[in-house]
Design a protein around this motif. Structure first.
Motif, PDB file in Angstrom:
ATOM      1  N   THR A  84       0.797  -1.226   0.000  1.00 42.25           N
ATOM      2  CA  THR A  84       0.000   0.000   0.000  1.00 42.25           C
ATOM      3  C   THR A  84       0.830   1.277   0.000  1.00 42.25           C
ATOM      4  OG1 THR A  84      -0.189  -0.171   2.370  1.00 42.25           O
ATOM      5  CG2 THR A  84      -2.059  -0.977   1.084  1.00 42.25           C
ATOM      6  N   THR A  85       2.148   1.142   0.206  1.00 39.35           N
ATOM      7  CA  THR A  85       2.977   2.352   0.135  1.00 39.35           C
ATOM      8  C   THR A  85       2.867   2.899  -1.288  1.00 39.35           C
ATOM      9  OG1 THR A  85       5.217   3.115   0.042  1.00 39.35           O
ATOM     10  CG2 THR A  85       4.943   0.794  -0.196  1.00 39.35           C
ATOM     11  N   GLY A  86       2.880   4.177  -1.424  1.00 40.82           N
ATOM     12  CA  GLY A  86       2.697   4.781  -2.745  1.00 40.82           C
ATOM     13  C   GLY A  86       3.859   4.515  -3.701  1.00 40.82           C
ATOM     14  N   THR A  87       4.981   4.042  -3.169  1.00 38.95           N
ATOM     15  CA  THR A  87       6.164   3.877  -4.030  1.00 38.95           C
ATOM     16  C   THR A  87       6.242   2.467  -4.615  1.00 38.95           C
ATOM     17  OG1 THR A  87       7.314   3.467  -1.984  1.00 38.95           O
ATOM     18  CG2 THR A  87       7.742   5.556  -3.019  1.00 38.95           C
ATOM     19  N   ALA A  88       6.979   2.393  -5.707  1.00 37.12           N
ATOM     20  CA  ALA A  88       7.239   1.084  -6.307  1.00 37.12           C
ATOM     21  C   ALA A  88       8.401   0.453  -5.550  1.00 37.12           C
ATOM     22  CB  ALA A  88       7.618   1.268  -7.766  1.00 37.12           C
ATOM     23  N   MET A  89       8.235  -0.813  -5.149  1.00 40.36           N
ATOM     24  CA  MET A  89       9.313  -1.455  -4.384  1.00 40.36           C
ATOM     25  C   MET A  89       9.600  -2.839  -4.919  1.00 40.36           C
ATOM     26  SD  MET A  89       8.434  -0.463  -0.495  1.00 40.36           S
ATOM     27  CE  MET A  89       9.989  -0.879   0.227  1.00 40.36           C
ATOM     28  N   CYS A  90      10.866  -3.245  -4.797  1.00 37.87           N
ATOM     29  CA  CYS A  90      11.214  -4.604  -5.179  1.00 37.87           C
ATOM     30  C   CYS A  90      12.434  -5.064  -4.398  1.00 37.87           C
ATOM     31  CB  CYS A  90      11.461  -4.694  -6.681  1.00 37.87           C
ATOM     32  SG  CYS A  90      12.915  -3.806  -7.212  1.00 37.87           S
ATOM     33  N   VAL A  91      12.640  -6.375  -4.399  1.00 32.95           N
ATOM     34  CA  VAL A  91      13.823  -6.955  -3.756  1.00 32.95           C
ATOM     35  C   VAL A  91      14.679  -7.545  -4.872  1.00 32.95           C
ATOM     36  CG1 VAL A  91      14.639  -8.712  -2.147  1.00 32.95           C
ATOM     37  CG2 VAL A  91      12.533  -7.471  -1.648  1.00 32.95           C
ATOM     38  N   LEU A  92      15.972  -7.159  -4.863  1.00 30.19           N
ATOM     39  CA  LEU A  92      16.869  -7.624  -5.920  1.00 30.19           C
ATOM     40  C   LEU A  92      17.863  -8.636  -5.372  1.00 30.19           C
ATOM     41  CD1 LEU A  92      17.879  -4.266  -7.667  1.00 30.19           C
ATOM     42  CD2 LEU A  92      15.979  -5.784  -8.195  1.00 30.19           C
ATOM     43  N   GLY A  93      18.066  -9.693  -6.151  1.00 34.69           N
ATOM     44  CA  GLY A  93      19.062 -10.691  -5.762  1.00 34.69           C
ATOM     45  C   GLY A  93      20.241 -10.655  -6.716  1.00 34.69           C
ATOM     46  N   GLU A  94      20.948 -11.775  -6.781  1.00 38.89           N
ATOM     47  CA  GLU A  94      22.107 -11.955  -7.661  1.00 38.89           C
ATOM     48  C   GLU A  94      21.771 -11.498  -9.084  1.00 38.89           C
ATOM     49  OE1 GLU A  94      25.991 -13.552  -7.575  1.00 38.89           O
ATOM     50  OE2 GLU A  94      24.588 -14.153  -6.021  1.00 38.89           O
ATOM     51  N   ASP A  95      22.708 -10.840  -9.743  1.00 42.31           N
ATOM     52  CA  ASP A  95      22.546 -10.415 -11.140  1.00 42.31           C
ATOM     53  C   ASP A  95      21.323  -9.510 -11.336  1.00 42.31           C
ATOM     54  OD1 ASP A  95      23.564 -10.312 -13.659  1.00 42.31           O
ATOM     55  OD2 ASP A  95      22.428 -12.039 -14.393  1.00 42.31           O
ATOM     56  N   SER A  96      20.971  -8.799 -10.285  1.00 41.11           N
ATOM     57  CA  SER A  96      19.856  -7.838 -10.254  1.00 41.11           C
ATOM     58  C   SER A  96      18.494  -8.455 -10.608  1.00 41.11           C
ATOM     59  CB  SER A  96      20.141  -6.597 -11.109  1.00 41.11           C
ATOM     60  OG  SER A  96      19.858  -6.813 -12.453  1.00 41.11           O
ATOM     61  N   VAL A  97      18.349  -9.749 -10.344  1.00 42.20           N
ATOM     62  CA  VAL A  97      17.053 -10.402 -10.590  1.00 42.20           C
ATOM     63  C   VAL A  97      16.032  -9.872  -9.580  1.00 42.20           C
ATOM     64  CG1 VAL A  97      15.797 -12.596 -10.407  1.00 42.20           C
ATOM     65  CG2 VAL A  97      17.986 -12.502 -11.593  1.00 42.20           C
ATOM     66  N   VAL A  98      14.872  -9.490 -10.062  1.00 36.72           N
ATOM     67  CA  VAL A  98      13.818  -8.993  -9.167  1.00 36.72           C
ATOM     68  C   VAL A  98      13.151 -10.213  -8.517  1.00 36.72           C
ATOM     69  CG1 VAL A  98      11.708  -7.639  -9.014  1.00 36.72           C
ATOM     70  CG2 VAL A  98      13.466  -7.003 -10.667  1.00 36.72           C
ATOM     71  N   LEU A  99      13.394 -10.390  -7.217  1.00 41.82           N
ATOM     72  CA  LEU A  99      12.889 -11.575  -6.520  1.00 41.82           C
ATOM     73  C   LEU A  99      11.429 -11.400  -6.141  1.00 41.82           C
ATOM     74  CD1 LEU A  99      15.970 -12.191  -4.199  1.00 41.82           C
ATOM     75  CD2 LEU A  99      15.438 -13.349  -6.340  1.00 41.82           C
ATOM     76  N   SER A 100      11.092 -10.208  -5.680  1.00 40.47           N
ATOM     77  CA  SER A 100       9.679  -9.922  -5.416  1.00 40.47           C
ATOM     78  C   SER A 100       9.463  -8.443  -5.658  1.00 40.47           C
ATOM     79  CB  SER A 100       9.297 -10.302  -3.990  1.00 40.47           C
ATOM     80  OG  SER A 100      10.047  -9.538  -3.085  1.00 40.47           O
ATOM     81  N   ALA A 101       8.228  -8.096  -5.941  1.00 44.85           N
ATOM     82  CA  ALA A 101       7.930  -6.686  -6.237  1.00 44.85           C
ATOM     83  C   ALA A 101       6.486  -6.415  -5.874  1.00 44.85           C
ATOM     84  CB  ALA A 101       8.157  -6.414  -7.721  1.00 44.85           C
ATOM     85  N   ASN A 102       6.206  -5.171  -5.549  1.00 40.72           N
ATOM     86  CA  ASN A 102       4.810  -4.841  -5.222  1.00 40.72           C
ATOM     87  C   ASN A 102       4.062  -4.365  -6.461  1.00 40.72           C
ATOM     88  OD1 ASN A 102       5.768  -2.285  -5.585  1.00 40.72           O
ATOM     89  ND2 ASN A 102       5.289  -1.537  -3.542  1.00 40.72           N
ATOM     90  N   ARG A 103       2.779  -4.103  -6.258  1.00 37.36           N
ATOM     91  CA  ARG A 103       1.975  -3.691  -7.418  1.00 37.36           C
ATOM     92  C   ARG A 103       2.413  -2.337  -7.949  1.00 37.36           C
ATOM     93  NH1 ARG A 103      -1.971  -6.799  -4.927  1.00 37.36           N
ATOM     94  NH2 ARG A 103      -2.626  -5.147  -3.528  1.00 37.36           N
ATOM     95  N   GLY A 104       2.948  -1.488  -7.033  1.00 36.11           N
ATOM     96  CA  GLY A 104       3.447  -0.175  -7.458  1.00 36.11           C
ATOM     97  C   GLY A 104       4.558  -0.335  -8.484  1.00 36.11           C
ATOM     98  N   PHE A 105       5.387  -1.356  -8.305  1.00 37.64           N
ATOM     99  CA  PHE A 105       6.483  -1.636  -9.233  1.00 37.64           C
ATOM    100  C   PHE A 105       5.908  -2.004 -10.603  1.00 37.64           C
ATOM    101  CE2 PHE A 105       9.513  -4.535 -11.228  1.00 37.64           C
ATOM    102  CZ  PHE A 105      10.737  -3.895 -11.044  1.00 37.64           C
TER     103      PHE A 105
END
Ligand code: ADP
Length: 485
Positions: free
Chosen positions: A143-164
């Protein structure tokens, strides 16, 4: 947690069941128990009694503890299941734990039961607290207004919110193709190196303090966006948490403000130069005329007065333009609309060639007579004069200037045509902006402050008209404007 612990006891031996309860009381547990021995009873109580914990014998006639455990683990995995048994080999005991049992207590060491139950219930409580906390974080994440994600090895997006997903057009999930942030981030972004440096630091175990930088990213549909990024390490991992705020609009606005400020600076330079020139002319001649020692030949006097008159006209024009601009920007233009014969106005404007080059030839062609239109006469003439003056100013000596007038559906269309240098494509819209001058004009081969066409456009807009530029076949400019009839 409920006030009393609800314990489901699967035990066929009443004395053992009694012993178990006594042991629990001794341990100080406040509970209600339901004792069952048959399979059907066990299954029924699993739902009806709704236990917090299950204690089960291992060997039961017609129903064994292992089957009971499997049913309970499958149907109610959150309820701890403890074997309370007389015999169970070490290996068997380990296997049951692997299959999902929480613990086992031997009947000959029943004193362990109380602590085992307490521990199992505490674990349940802890798990549910953790789950609630995770749910809370997930809610904040989503629900945060910002786009968020978690990055792992080789900048792979492991999880992301709907804002992302909203910001970049990529969804992250099992059925989605893998997204790498390095493919999304644009190389021309100003601080992209900061992003890579920090990402490498986090991967190698560093990067404890969050960092902020600006990067440019490319949306799945190809649009480029400016984003403000903050990046930190996800505690206990070598992954980065990245949050992105779209600042594309703000960046654009900032760019426009900067450009406006630059244009205003240029304008002040141009305007002071424009004003200085006629003043120098007038001052020079007045000093000359006053100086008794200078004898001015008779035939030059008329030329001197004419030059002074031109310079004064120039000054009047500059002041008028500045006053018009101020009026447009501050109070708006007040119009005095009357019904006017278009042909008459066009002919009059083309006849008044004061200040023009001597060899200029102006032709007026009425292609079809629009008759009357309601306009502010003075402002309308100003528009025509300005366009004709520009045509004269920017086209070479001797080349023709013409004005055409035609009637179109609901409008009168006026075109001012010349065979001058024309206007480069990139400047055609912009010449109507405040202070805008085409590069060559900036070098000041011709007088002007970049205000004429701006004022013209504003005056026409106010009268319900429109103006645009068209290049002419064979070279030169066509400024066309329409006015409603
Ligand atoms: P200025 O008073 O400086 O001429 P304008 O707003 O009238 O300003 O015109 C803006 C720019 O458009 C000028 O700097 C000039 O380069 C260009 N321009 C206007 N009219 C013509 C024309 N008829 N032919 C070529 N260029 C023109």
């Amino acid at each position: 947690m409920r006030e009393k612990i609800r314990i489901l006891i699967l035990e066929d031996n009443a004395a053992d069941a009694e012993l178990v309860q006594r042991e629990l009381e001794k341990a100080g547990l406040s509970f209600v128990a339901s004792i069952v021995a048959a399979k059907w009873e066990f299954l029924q109580q699993l739902d009806v009694f709704d236990p917090d914990i299950i204690l089960s014998d291992y060997k039961l006639p017609g129903f064994d503890g292992i089957s009971a455990m499997r049913v309970a683990v499958a149907r109610k995995p959150e309820i701890p299941f403890i074997f309370v048994t007389g015999e169970m080999g070490e290996e068997r005991a380990i296997d049951t734990l692997k299959e999902g049992a929480t613990d086992y207590v031997l009947k000959q060491r029943l004193a362990r039961l109380g602590p085992a139950v307490e521990r199992a219930l505490a674990e349940v409580e802890e798990k549910s607290q953790r789950r609630r906390a995770e749910e809370n974080y997930r809610t904040v994440f989503e629900t945060t207004g910002t786009a968020m994600c978690v990055l792992g090895e080789d900048s792979v997006v492991l999880s992301a919110n709907r804002g992302f997903e909203r910001l970049l057009g990529y969804a992250v999930g099992e059925s989605e193709p893998e997204v790498r942030f390095k493919q999304v981030v644009s190389r021309d972004g100003s601080e992209v190196e900061d992003f890579y440096r920090y990402h490498r630091e986090v991967l190698s175990g560093g990067g404890t303090d969050p960092v902020f930088f600006e990067v440019r990213v490319v949306h799945r549909d190809g649009r480029t966006l400016d984003v403000l990024a903050s990046m930190g390490r996800l505690p206990g991992t070598r992954n980065s948490v990245l949050s992105l705020i779209d600042v594309t609009r703000e960046k654009k606005f900032e760019g426009e403000l900067k450009e406006r400020a630059e244009r205003l600076r240029d304008f002040l330079t141009v305007a002071s130069h424009e004003i200085r020139h006629p003043i120098t002319v007038i001052k020079g001649y007045t000093e000359m005329l006053e100086d008794v020692d200078i004898e001015i030949p008779e035939d030059m006097v008329a030329d001197i007065y004419a030059s002074m008159d031109d310079a004064a006209d120039r000054l009047i024009r500059i002041v008028t333009e500045l006053m018009d601009m101020s009026l447009i920007e501050n109070d708006g233009i007040e119009l005095d609309m009357t019904s006017c014969e278009m042909k008459e106005l066009v002919l009059e404007a083309a006849t008044d060639k004061r200040g023009w080059r001597a060899d200029r030839h102006v032709e007026v062609e009425v292609l079809s007579d629009p008759g009357l239109a309601t306009v502010d006469r003075v402002r309308f003439m100003y528009v025509l004069d300005e366009l004709l003056d520009n045509a004269d100013k920017y086209s070479p000596e001797g080349s023709p200037v013409s004005v055409t007038l035609e009637a179109r559906a609901g409008i009168a269309l006026v075109s001012v045509l010349d065979r001058g240098p024309g206007i480069p494509e990139s400047d055609r819209e912009r010449v109507f902006e405040r202070f805008y001058q085409v590069e060559d004009a900036l070098n000041h081969s011709q007088p002007g402050m970049g205000l004429g066409l701006y004022i013209v456009k504003q005056l026409l807009d106010a009268q319900g008209g429109k103006i645009w530029y068209e290049p002419r076949d064979g070279g030169g400019s066509a400024f066309r404007f329409s006015i409603p009839k």
